[in-house]
Design a protein around this motif. Structure first.
Motif, mmCIF file in Angstrom:
data_model
loop_
_atom_site.group_PDB
_atom_site.id
_atom_site.type_symbol
_atom_site.label_atom_id
_atom_site.label_comp_id
_atom_site.label_asym_id
_atom_site.label_seq_id
_atom_site.Cartn_x
_atom_site.Cartn_y
_atom_site.Cartn_z
ATOM 1 N N LEU A 105 0.825 -1.201 0.000
ATOM 2 C CA LEU A 105 0.000 0.000 0.000
ATOM 3 C C LEU A 105 0.860 1.251 0.000
ATOM 4 N N LEU A 106 0.428 2.261 -0.708
ATOM 5 C CA LEU A 106 1.057 3.563 -0.587
ATOM 6 C C LEU A 106 0.634 4.187 0.742
ATOM 7 N N LYS A 107 1.546 4.949 1.333
ATOM 8 C CA LYS A 107 1.303 5.456 2.679
ATOM 9 C C LYS A 107 0.072 6.355 2.762
ATOM 10 N N ASP A 108 -0.283 6.984 1.659
ATOM 11 C CA ASP A 108 -1.477 7.828 1.662
ATOM 12 C C ASP A 108 -2.717 7.032 2.051
ATOM 13 N N ARG A 109 -2.735 5.734 1.741
ATOM 14 C CA ARG A 109 -3.899 4.896 2.028
ATOM 15 C C ARG A 109 -4.049 4.620 3.520
ATOM 16 N N VAL A 110 -2.940 4.722 4.270
ATOM 17 C CA VAL A 110 -2.972 4.398 5.695
ATOM 18 C C VAL A 110 -3.843 5.393 6.465
ATOM 19 N N SER A 111 -4.006 6.583 5.902
ATOM 20 C CA SER A 111 -4.827 7.588 6.586
ATOM 21 C C SER A 111 -6.280 7.150 6.703
ATOM 22 N N ASP A 112 -6.715 6.255 5.822
ATOM 23 C CA ASP A 112 -8.051 5.671 5.950
ATOM 24 C C ASP A 112 -7.903 4.440 6.824
ATOM 25 N N LEU A 113 -8.030 4.625 8.133
ATOM 26 C CA LEU A 113 -7.693 3.585 9.102
ATOM 27 C C LEU A 113 -8.523 2.323 8.919
ATOM 28 N N ASP A 114 -9.797 2.472 8.658
ATOM 29 C CA ASP A 114 -10.651 1.293 8.498
ATOM 30 C C ASP A 114 -10.189 0.431 7.328
ATOM 31 N N ASP A 115 -9.881 1.078 6.202
ATOM 32 C CA ASP A 115 -9.418 0.332 5.032
ATOM 33 C C ASP A 115 -8.064 -0.317 5.296
ATOM 34 N N PHE A 116 -7.194 0.420 5.989
ATOM 35 C CA PHE A 116 -5.872 -0.126 6.304
ATOM 36 C C PHE A 116 -5.977 -1.359 7.192
#
Length: 216
Positions: A105-116
């Motif tokens: 995953l690109l780190k930008d995706r981690v901001s969406d905690l539920d998806d991460f």
């Protein structure tokens, strides 16, 4: 889940530990470089390891190479790679090895905690969680060799490679889950995945073959 975290940024490591602990998970080791990540994975045998691509000393791809080393030594290891960019060469090797249990995953995706957290759970259970940009860059390297699949089937398989469920694929394609199920069964048949095998296992194998074909 028992988790090993590797990132050279102390603040990011601490932040991930806090988020994971609040979600009910146990961070059994937190390290700052590739060799320490390999050692921690070897020692603790966690449910999943999270590793940043850029690690000391060169801050290029040491973390990703460490993940590849872990997978070579322990093919069943579950790994979630985080990055600010896509490093295609090592990504191909990592994603093609073993039988699933890989996220990128690109780190930008981690901001969406539920998806991460959902992606992390999928990886821990042997599935995949791939950033759409990772899939696009892997597929852009060579013409698609999966000539036996129809464009619709390739679209389903690409979404499957991103870790989406049949319900999520149906929503993305604006079709019914039943239609997606028919597509997946045809994909399995064309890829030679026998109906007697476990459905989740066939799904993982289909994604692995898709990504291996993309990398040649």
């Amino acid at each position: 889940m028992r988790i090993v975290v590797a990132d050279d940024s102390f603040l990011l490591r601490e932040g991930l530990q806090l988020l994971l602990a609040e979600a009910g998970h146990d961070v059994v080791a937190s390290v700052a470089d590739g060799p320490a990540f390999v050692a921690a994975m070897r020692e603790h045998r966690p449910d999943v390891g999270i590793v940043d691509v850029r690690m000391p000393p060169s801050h290029t791809d040491e973390g990703l190479r460490a993940a590849v080393d872990v997978r070579r030594e322990w093919p069943a290891a579950r790994l979630m790679v985080l990055s600010q960019y896509v490093e295609v060469s090592y990504a191909e090797e990592l994603l093609a090895a073993g039988e699933g249990g890989v996220g990128y995953l690109l780190k930008d995706r981690v901001s969406d905690l539920d998806d991460f957290l959902a992606g992390l759970s999928a990886v821990a259970q042997g599935g995949t969680a791939l950033d759409p940009l990772v899939v696009r860059q892997l597929m852009a390297r060579r013409p698609d060799p999966l000539a036996g699949l129809t464009p619709r089937e390739r679209e389903v398989l690409a979404l499957m490679a991103e870790g989406r469920s049949n319900t999520a694929i149906a929503a993305a394609m604006v079709v019914t889950p039943g239609a997606v199920e028919k597509h997946t069964q045809r994909i399995f048949a064309k890829l030679g995945l026998l109906a007697g095998d476990d459905a989740a296992h066939r799904r993982v194998l289909a994604v692995v073959r898709y990504l291996r074909a993309a990398g040649g």
